[in-house]
Design an enzyme around this catalytic site. Structure first.
Site, short mmCIF file in Angstrom:
data_model
loop_
_atom_site.label_atom_id
_atom_site.label_comp_id
_atom_site.label_asym_id
_atom_site.label_seq_id
_atom_site.Cartn_x
_atom_site.Cartn_y
_atom_site.Cartn_z
NE ARG A 56 5.79 -14.36 -15.71
CZ ARG A 56 4.82 -15.06 -16.61
NH1 ARG A 56 3.81 -15.73 -16.37
NH2 ARG A 56 5.57 -14.68 -18.07
CE1 TYR A 108 7.22 -1.46 6.82
CE2 TYR A 108 5.89 -1.67 4.78
CZ TYR A 108 7.12 -1.33 5.20
OH TYR A 108 8.34 -1.37 4.70
CG ASP A 180 1.98 -7.80 8.10
OD1 ASP A 180 2.76 -8.80 8.53
OD2 ASP A 180 2.20 -6.70 7.63
CE LYS A 205 10.98 -5.80 6.88
NZ LYS A 205 9.71 -5.25 6.91
C1 LIG Z 1 8.85 -4.79 6.02
C2 LIG Z 1 7.40 -5.05 6.21
C3 LIG Z 1 6.49 -5.09 5.27
C4 LIG Z 1 6.89 -4.94 3.91
O1 LIG Z 1 7.50 -5.92 3.19
P1 LIG Z 1 8.69 -5.73 2.21
O2 LIG Z 1 9.53 -7.18 2.01
O3 LIG Z 1 9.69 -4.66 2.65
O4 LIG Z 1 8.25 -5.32 1.03
C5 LIG Z 1 5.09 -5.63 5.57
N1 LIG Z 1 4.76 -5.49 6.79
C6 LIG Z 1 5.64 -5.59 7.82
C7 LIG Z 1 4.91 -5.57 9.21
C8 LIG Z 1 6.72 -5.21 7.81
O5 LIG Z 1 7.58 -5.00 8.56
#
Ligand SMILES: *Cc1c(COP(=O)(O)O)cnc(C)c1O
Length: 389
Positions: A56, A108, A180, A205
């Site tokens: 972990r 998001y 982000d 992504k």
């Molecule tokens: C998909 C996404 C998230 C969330 O991430 P997950 O891996 O789906 O939990 C956060 N911010 C942005 C801009 C995203 O496109």
């Protein structure tokens, strides 16, 4: 948390993407980092171990990914999580009841949902602000504000936020700037270099890029902050499995290559759509008519493959989404394959209608994640789908 080594900083972005954080396996010489499928590590005696106790806390495959992405972002420490949301949830555990957070109003949908449906009830308070305007952000800061959270460009309206200006405001209030960077990736935008304290991603992504895992990662510069986050990572345990870490690590090797092609395709498709639909229906920061094009060109070194079209009505959007053949209708983005979706009901389905309306997110909008297929095929596909409207 994994601290980068000086050797990880050798070379440019493509060299780092392929090599940083990775060295041949000392047992066999295997050039690829092994998937360390283990929950625990044998110790030689009380307090005698090789730096690993329980998976972990640390796993060598995860650490390779953490070092790799930390290097690309220009940070010193990386912390990988089981999803983007798991990563953000752990970051938010830096704060305590009574703390106030200023957050971009077009973040998001899942970020908004985590704050509004869960963390709000645990004593954190949030103000949602249009972060395109630094003055509004400055006005929203209070004596209890501990963090400023932004996403740029945003999903799906492609709003930009001036990160250097945000950093100035955050520093003035001794608040952390959390960015982000999922859409831009470190190939096109490096928030830590502009003064951010924490940059985070959904590795699901572009970083992974092949739509075959879910993950998140945070990168920071400061040792203290990294220690606090590592404590949370281990204590709360939202860690990724080693195979998912390995998939993401394989993905980042081609990140610079892929981003170059996403950007080329994105620019060409946006220019074609502009011609086909008119300026007011295509939202892409790389177009000169985007209201923040100048900031985009200054803050980012590429514009990528994300864009939004306004087709005027949900009926048109639905007809378009059902007609595309190369693009697929699906949640998510950033993979090698082209995807399209309906943000109003999909990614932003959990955002209240009045909030969507206030920010100009309409039910006629479709979002494109332009992949790296032949651009002629993508344009032909869009042309066919638009003809049916
Ligand atoms: C998909 C996404 C998230 C969330 O991430 P997950 O891996 O789906 O939990 C956060 N911010 C942005 C801009 C995203 O496109």
């Amino acid at each position: 948390m994994t601290r980068i080594f000086d050797e990880d900083l050798a070379g440019g972005m493509s060299t780092r993407a392929i090599h940083a954080g990775q060295r041949p396996d000392p047992v066999s010489g295997a050039i690829m980092t092994p998937v360390y499928l283990t929950s625990t590590y044998v110790q030689d005696g009380i307090g005698l171990n090789k730096g690993y106790e329980y998976a972990r806390g640390k796993n060598p495959t995860r650490q390779a990914l953490e070092r790799n992405v930390a290097t690309l972002e220009g940070g010193r420490h990386g912390l990988a999580f089981g999803s983007g949301m798991g990563c953000l949830d752990s970051i938010m555990k830096l704060f305590r009841a009574g703390d106030h957070i200023v957050c971009g109003e077009n973040v998001y949908g899942g970020t908004f949902r985590l704050f509004d449906r869960i963390l709000k009830h645990m004593g954190l308070s949030f103000s949602y602000v249009d972060t395109r305007d630094p003055q509004r952000v400055a006005d929203a800061m209070t004596p209890t504000t501990r963090a400023l959270l932004v996403e740029t460009p945003t999903n799906p309206l492609m709003w930009l936020t001036d990160l250097a200006a945000m950093s100035e405001i955050a520093k003035r209030h001794q608040a952390l700037l959390i960015v982000d960077n999922t859409f831009a990736t470190p190939i096109f935008q490096r928030p830590l270099e502009l003064g951010a304290d924490i940059v985070w991603h959904s590795t699901t992504k572009y970083l992974n890029g092949h739509s075959d895992m879910i993950g998140g990662i945070a990168v920071v510069l400061e040792d203290d902050l990294a220690d606090r986050l590592q404590f949370i990572l281990n204590a709360a345990g939202a860690v990724p499995g080693p195979f998912d870490a390995w998939l993401a690590l394989r993905g980042t090797k081609t990140l610079p290559l892929r981003m170059r092609q996403h950007d080329l395709n994105g620019r060409q498709i946006a220019a074609w759509l502009l011609d086909r639909l008119g300026a007011e229906r295509v939202i892409y920061p790389g177009l000169a008519n985007h209201p923040q094009h100048e900031l985009a060109a200054r803050q980012m070194s590429g514009f990528g493959g994300m864009m939004t079209l306004d087709l005027g009505s949900q009926e048109n959007a639905n007809r378009f989404l059902q007609a595309v053949r190369v693009f697929s209708l699906a949640e998510s983005l950033g993979g090698v394959e082209s995807l399209t979706n309906h943000p109003y009901t999909m990614t932003h389905g959990s955002v209240p209608v009045e909030v969507k309306e206030a920010m100009g997110l309409t039910d006629g909008m479709v979002r494109l994640s332009c992949g790296v297929e032949d651009v002629e095929d993508l344009i032909e596909d869009l042309d066919g789908a638009l003809k049916g409207l």
